[in-house]
Motif scaffolding. Structure first.
Motif, short mmCIF file in Angstrom:
data_model
loop_
_atom_site.label_atom_id
_atom_site.label_comp_id
_atom_site.label_asym_id
_atom_site.label_seq_id
_atom_site.Cartn_x
_atom_site.Cartn_y
_atom_site.Cartn_z
N VAL A 221 27.40 51.90 56.92
CA VAL A 221 28.66 51.56 56.30
C VAL A 221 29.52 50.78 57.29
O VAL A 221 29.30 50.79 58.49
CB VAL A 221 29.41 52.83 55.85
N THR A 222 30.50 50.08 56.73
CA THR A 222 31.44 49.34 57.57
C THR A 222 32.27 50.33 58.39
O THR A 222 32.83 51.29 57.85
CB THR A 222 32.37 48.48 56.69
N TYR A 241 26.73 47.88 62.72
CA TYR A 241 25.56 47.52 61.92
C TYR A 241 25.91 46.65 60.71
O TYR A 241 25.03 46.28 59.93
CB TYR A 241 24.84 48.78 61.44
N GLY A 242 27.19 46.35 60.55
CA GLY A 242 27.60 45.58 59.39
C GLY A 242 27.69 44.09 59.61
O GLY A 242 28.24 43.37 58.78
N SER A 256 28.81 39.88 55.99
CA SER A 256 29.34 40.47 57.23
C SER A 256 30.87 40.49 57.25
O SER A 256 31.47 41.09 58.15
CB SER A 256 28.84 39.68 58.44
N LYS A 257 31.51 39.83 56.29
CA LYS A 257 32.97 39.66 56.33
C LYS A 257 33.74 40.98 56.43
O LYS A 257 34.69 41.08 57.24
CB LYS A 257 33.44 38.86 55.11
N PRO A 258 33.41 42.02 55.67
CA PRO A 258 34.19 43.27 55.78
C PRO A 258 34.19 43.84 57.19
O PRO A 258 35.23 44.32 57.66
CB PRO A 258 33.50 44.22 54.79
N GLN A 259 33.03 43.78 57.87
CA GLN A 259 32.98 44.33 59.22
C GLN A 259 33.73 43.44 60.22
O GLN A 259 34.41 43.94 61.12
CB GLN A 259 31.54 44.52 59.67
N LEU A 260 33.63 42.14 60.06
CA LEU A 260 34.38 41.23 60.94
C LEU A 260 35.89 41.46 60.78
O LEU A 260 36.63 41.44 61.76
CB LEU A 260 34.03 39.78 60.62
N GLU A 261 36.33 41.69 59.55
CA GLU A 261 37.76 41.93 59.31
C GLU A 261 38.23 43.19 60.03
O GLU A 261 39.33 43.21 60.61
CB GLU A 261 38.03 42.03 57.82
#
Length: 347
Positions: A221-222, A241-242, A256-261
């Motif tokens: 999960v993020t 891992y996101g 990958s955007k949610p984890q980068l945010e």
């Protein structure tokens, strides 16, 4: 008395020798490999790929999620032990590998033609195919011997498939598009000998590699910014891992955007925080190559945070460690998945 004792010894010696003469053939016979008469325990056909009639499974392995190179061109030989395919694509997903031996007196052409007709009839489309010289230089070598991810090594019989007198090589790559993701099937056939078990040689062997994309279990999960801040303060690092990349590339995927945010939120909320962005791979492939790939991926994350979220590049240092810092064993696909990661490490 002396004579009778000598006679007794002689009789005993004769009896022992006679026993050995009887036993030796039995020992030799027992040392011979057992003939292959049935599928190996626990194996089964893939539901999308029927077997050639009368074939037997001698090798079988499944992975819940794996990266697979898809041959899309002939074999080339740029140097010693460097044989490779002229071109490869990549696929990832649930994987099934099957090694069959066809019935005796069948030709590679006959077996391959049956596979192709059956697969095309089920909706698969041909991506690449070759036979004999059009397959390039000793195509069985880059396909198996120089490809640890494809080679089956559970037994000597599987390890030494295609080990001698390999002729009439034929390769077929097909693809089936499905709503849940495409399926790639690679079929390789050749008449061959098997130095580990003659009963598996002198006939056509068939290697089937099936990759079902879109079947990864979403278990990672993020990680939210507050949790990352807590773990960095406690452990000095945070496994991520996101962040997703295409196979063998350093291009960050859109998902990958949610984890980068969340990473950006962490850095924006802590303006004095400086971190290493560390890239990690599993141990599949050459060390130098994996270190270089992980470095490029770490640099891609730094660029994304700097260019898309305005994080000062001076706060971010990219380092590629390849397979040098695993979190668990690389012996299983689950382990390799955990080792493929990005880490934030507090400077």
């Amino acid at each position: 008395m002396l004579f009778s004792g000598f006679a007794l010894q002689r009789r005993l010696l004769v009896a022992v020798l006679a026993g050995l003469l009887v036993a030796i053939p039995a020992v030799i016979a027992s040392a011979q490999p057992a003939p292959i008469t049935r599928d190996i325990a626990g194996s089964k056909d893939h539901p999308l790929v029927p077997r050639y009639e009368g074939s037997l499974i001698i090798g079988y392995k499944t992975d819940r999620f794996a990266e697979v190179d898809i041959p899309m061109g002939p074999s080339v030989n740029p140097g010693v032990e460097k044989r490779r395919f002229e071109r490869v694509d990549a696929a990832e997903g649930a994987r099934t590998r099957l090694l069959y031996v066809a019935p005796p007196k069948r030709t590679s052409l006959e077996v391959m033609r049956n596979y192709k007709e059956a697969l095309l009839a089920d909706g698969f489309k041909t991506l690449f195919e070759c036979s004999r010289d059009t397959c390039g230089d000793s195509i069985e070598l880059p396909f198996l011997e120089f490809n640890p991810s494809r080679q089956l090594t559970d037994s000597q019989v599987t390890e030494f498939a295609f080990s001698a007198n390999v002729v009439d090589q034929r390769l077929l790559v097909v693809k089936l598009d499905r709503p849940q993701g495409p399926v790639h099937v690679i079929v390789f056939t050749a008449h061959q000998d098997n130095v580990a078990n003659p009963t598996a040689g002198g006939r056509v062997a068939v290697f089937v590699d099936v990759v079902e994309s879109g079947t990864m279990e979403k278990r990672m999960v993020t990680v939210q910014a507050p949790e990352m801040a807590m773990n960095l303060g406690r452990d000095g690092k945070q496994a991520i891992y996101g962040i997703y990349f295409d196979f063998d590339k350093a291009d960050i995927k859109p998902e990958s955007k949610p984890q980068l945010e969340e990473m950006a939120k962490l850095l924006q909320a802590n303006p004095g925080l400086k971190v290493y962005i560390a890239g990690h791979t599993d141990n599949q492939g050459a060390l130098d190559y994996n270190v270089g790939l992980s470095q490029r991926r770490a640099e891609a994350v730094v660029r994304a945070l700097a260019m898309q979220y305005g994080i000062a590049a001076a706060r971010l240092t990219a380092r590629g460690l390849g397979p040098l810092a695993p979190v668990t064993s690389n012996a299983t696909e689950d382990g390799r998945a955990k080792n493929r990661r990005v880490e934030l490490v507090q400077q």
